[in-house]
Each structure stands twice: as structure tokens, then as C-alpha cells.
Design a protein around this motif. Structure first.
Motif, PDB file in Angstrom:
ATOM      1  N   PRO A  76     -38.965 -11.470  50.793  1.00 49.36           N
ATOM      2  CA  PRO A  76     -38.647 -11.656  52.204  1.00 49.36           C
ATOM      3  C   PRO A  76     -39.742 -12.375  52.987  1.00 49.36           C
ATOM      4  N   SER A  77     -40.995 -11.960  52.788  1.00 49.45           N
ATOM      5  CA  SER A  77     -42.072 -12.550  53.589  1.00 49.45           C
ATOM      6  C   SER A  77     -42.321 -14.006  53.209  1.00 49.45           C
ATOM      7  N   GLU A  78     -42.245 -14.331  51.915  1.00 44.83           N
ATOM      8  CA  GLU A  78     -42.496 -15.707  51.491  1.00 44.83           C
ATOM      9  C   GLU A  78     -41.371 -16.643  51.924  1.00 44.83           C
ATOM     10  N   LEU A  79     -40.133 -16.171  51.836  1.00 44.57           N
ATOM     11  CA  LEU A  79     -39.029 -17.009  52.282  1.00 44.57           C
ATOM     12  C   LEU A  79     -39.099 -17.231  53.793  1.00 44.57           C
ATOM     13  N   ASP A  80     -39.451 -16.172  54.534  1.00 46.42           N
ATOM     14  CA  ASP A  80     -39.621 -16.319  55.984  1.00 46.42           C
ATOM     15  C   ASP A  80     -40.698 -17.355  56.309  1.00 46.42           C
ATOM     16  N   GLN A  81     -41.794 -17.300  55.575  1.00 49.91           N
ATOM     17  CA  GLN A  81     -42.865 -18.266  55.819  1.00 49.91           C
ATOM     18  C   GLN A  81     -42.397 -19.698  55.565  1.00 49.91           C
ATOM     19  N   MET A  82     -41.610 -19.908  54.521  1.00 44.83           N
ATOM     20  CA  MET A  82     -41.094 -21.247  54.237  1.00 44.83           C
ATOM     21  C   MET A  82     -40.185 -21.739  55.363  1.00 44.83           C
ATOM     22  N   CYS A  83     -39.351 -20.844  55.862  1.00 48.83           N
ATOM     23  CA  CYS A  83     -38.464 -21.223  56.970  1.00 48.83           C
ATOM     24  C   CYS A  83     -39.276 -21.587  58.210  1.00 48.83           C
ATOM     25  N   GLN A  84     -40.318 -20.820  58.482  1.00 48.00           N
ATOM     26  CA  GLN A  84     -41.156 -21.108  59.644  1.00 48.00           C
ATOM     27  C   GLN A  84     -41.831 -22.479  59.507  1.00 48.00           C
ATOM     28  N   ILE A  85     -42.280 -22.813  58.306  1.00 44.62           N
ATOM     29  CA  ILE A  85     -42.958 -24.090  58.087  1.00 44.62           C
ATOM     30  C   ILE A  85     -41.964 -25.258  58.136  1.00 44.62           C
TER      31      ILE A  85
END
Length: 295
Positions: free
Chosen positions: A222-231
Motif C-alpha cells: 500500500p505505501s509503495e503504490l501510494d508513493q508511486m501515485c504521488q510521484i
């Protein structure tokens, strides 16, 4: 409330709006936020809920947020917020009633029958349902021409609204709300055909479902996918944070509803949600969901 004469009157659009309240049925997360937006034009807004604690929390939320939100609405003026556990009192003279109760079809059918019976003859009755069209709520409604969906997202930060006919809605009601609602800092868009998920939520459902699938399959976290979306998408938060804000029990209910209509949808996303919901990890409202840093 209807009297014998009013029941025989043909529906007409509400008038004298500045002297009539808006009533929100349900004091939960979205109910209180909807009430907040309608409280920015100087009038009275009423919140109805059977829970005194929920009503009190909703009023406090509106009072705390109102000065800043009103300042963001062109021509805004702080209104008055009032709550009641008496449905008749809450509905008296209201020109608009917005239902924001849990996504249970049997309950919504019952409530819409009560609202239609008790509301003023010219009141518009709208549902904030995120998954059910109001065509499914009309079993006990005598005046379906004034019933429609008005689905809010997460005001005051996500201020779009889906407007969708019940299939029997008077065209004048839709046009009236398309013109009137922007005065309150919210922006309606018409779903021109009945659509499960309306407009934006169908796009969001696809993003959410694929995100859940990636985690369920062990491809990402969850946290890594969220970070990718933010970037890549320049969003403040990602889909898992958003699901935590909505409530994972609500997300699961919506996914189950989509799956009932389309049995070919993958089961992995719902199974993943079940793990969290069954453990009591519902997101922000319980202090833990996909993230555990809310307390």
C-alpha cells in the motif's frame, strides 16, 4: 408535512429558498460535510440522526470548519446549524433534503418512503448514495418526480457532485439543482444515463480495484503504490490513504455491490478488504487501516 390538500397538488419547484432550511439525513462523515457546505449561504441547515452523540459531533464539526469554508465560497455568509432526533421537526419547511445514511437498500427504501410522506410538497429529496441509483428507492414513494441522486464526494476538499435522475425525476428539478448548487461552493455534473458509480466514481473504482489487486497478488505494498501515485500523478495522497479515509467497510460494501452486478470482477480485492474489515481495521475512524499511524 403533507396535508390532504398538498397531497393532491402537482409537484412544483421550491421557492423562497433563502427563508427555508436544507435538511441532511444522517450525521456521519459525509452527512456533516454536506451540511457544512449548505451552511455557507447564511441560512439554516438541519441534521437529523437518531444518535445524539453523532448529532453533537456533527454540529461541532460544522461550527469548527464553517468560518474557513465560508470564506472560500464567493459571497458566502455563515449560516446556522441545528440538529434533531425528530424527523418531523427536521423536515419542516425544508426545500432540499439530502439522505446520507448507510448503504443498505432496505433501509433507504424505508427512509425515502418516510421522507416523501413527511416533507413539504415542493421539497426536493436527494440521495447521497455512492452506489445505488434512486430508481431502487421508490417502492414507498408517491412523488418520484422530486427524487434523484445528488452524490457528494468529500467536501470541502472534493466538491464535485453527481446529479442523476431516478428515471422519474422532473427535468426541472435537475436543471434547478445544476444552477442552484454552485452557490454553496459545490459543483454538480449530470450523469445523463443511469450508471452504477455515476461518473467519477467509476473511474475511481477501477483505480481502487487494480490497486487492491496489486497488493493482493503481492506485486506491491500500500505505501509503495501510494508513493508511486504521488510521484507520477502529482496527488497529495494515494489510493490506499484515500480508502482509509473513506472507511474500508464502506469500500468493501461498494465493491460487493459492483460484484453483484458484474460477477466477473476479480475476487482478490474484496478478499484483501475482508482481511482488514474482519480484524476491525477500518481506516482513519478506527485508528488503523492500510496504515497504522492515525492515533
Amino acid at each position: 408535512m403533507h396535508n390532504a390538500t398538498e397531497k393532491t397538488k402537482p409537484f412544483s419547484l421550491p421557492v423562497n429558498l433563502e427563508n427555508r432550511p436544507v435538511t441532511v439525513i444522517g450525521a456521519g462523515t459525509l452527512g456533516r460535510r454536506i451540511a457544512l457546505m449548505f451552511c455557507t449561504r447564511g441560512g439554516e441547515v438541519r441534521i437529523y440522526d437518531l444518535s445524539e452523540e453523532q448529532r453533537q459531533q456533527a454540529v461541532e464539526f460544522v461550527q469548527q470548519q464553517l468560518p474557513a469554508v465560508t470564506a472560500s465560497v464567493p459571497g458566502g455568509t455563515e449560516g446556522r446549524i441545528f440538529s434533531s432526533g425528530d424527523l418531523t421537526i427536521a423536515l419542516k419547511d425544508a426545500w432540499l433534503i439530502v439522505e446520507a445514511i448507510p448503504e443498505r437498500l432496505d433501509l433507504k427504501k424505508k427512509v425515502f418512503g418516510e421522507l416523501d410522506k413527511l416533507a413539504d410538497f415542493d421539497a426536493i429529496i436527494a440521495s447521497n448514495s455512492s452506489s445505488y441509483p434512486t430508481s431502487q428507492f421508490l417502492d414507498f414513494v408517491e412523488h418520484p418526480e422530486r427524487v434523484l441522486n445528488a452524490h457528494f464526494y468529500m467536501p470541502p476538499t472534493q466538491n464535485a457532485i453527481d446529479i442523476m435522475s431516478s428515471g422519474s425525476t422532473d427535468r426541472g428539478v435537475i436543471d434547478f439543482l445544476l444552477e442552484e448548487l454552485p452557490r454553496y461552493g459545490v459543483f454538480p455534473f449530470e450523469a445523463r444515463k443511469e450508471s452504477t458509480g455515476f461518473i467519477f466514481n467509476r473511474v475511481w473504482a477501477a483505480i481502487k480495484r487494480e490497486s487492491l489487486a496489486l497488493v493482493a497478488e503481492g506485486v506491491s505494498t500500500p505505501s509503495e503504490l501510494d508513493q508511486m501515485c504521488q510521484i507520477n500523478m502529482h496527488t497529495k495522497i494515494g489510493p490506499f490513504r484515500l480508502m482509509d479515509k473513506v472507511g474500508l467497510d464502506v469500500v468493501l460494501d461498494i465493491e460487493n455491490h459492483y460484484a453483484a452486478e458484474n460477477p466477473h470482477l476479480p475476487v482478490g480485492p474484496r478478499e484483501l478488504l475482508h482481511q482488514y474489515v474482519d480484524a476491525g481495521y477500518l481506516g482513519v475512524k478506527t485508528g488503523r487501516g492500510f496504515y497504522n499511524d492515525y492515533l
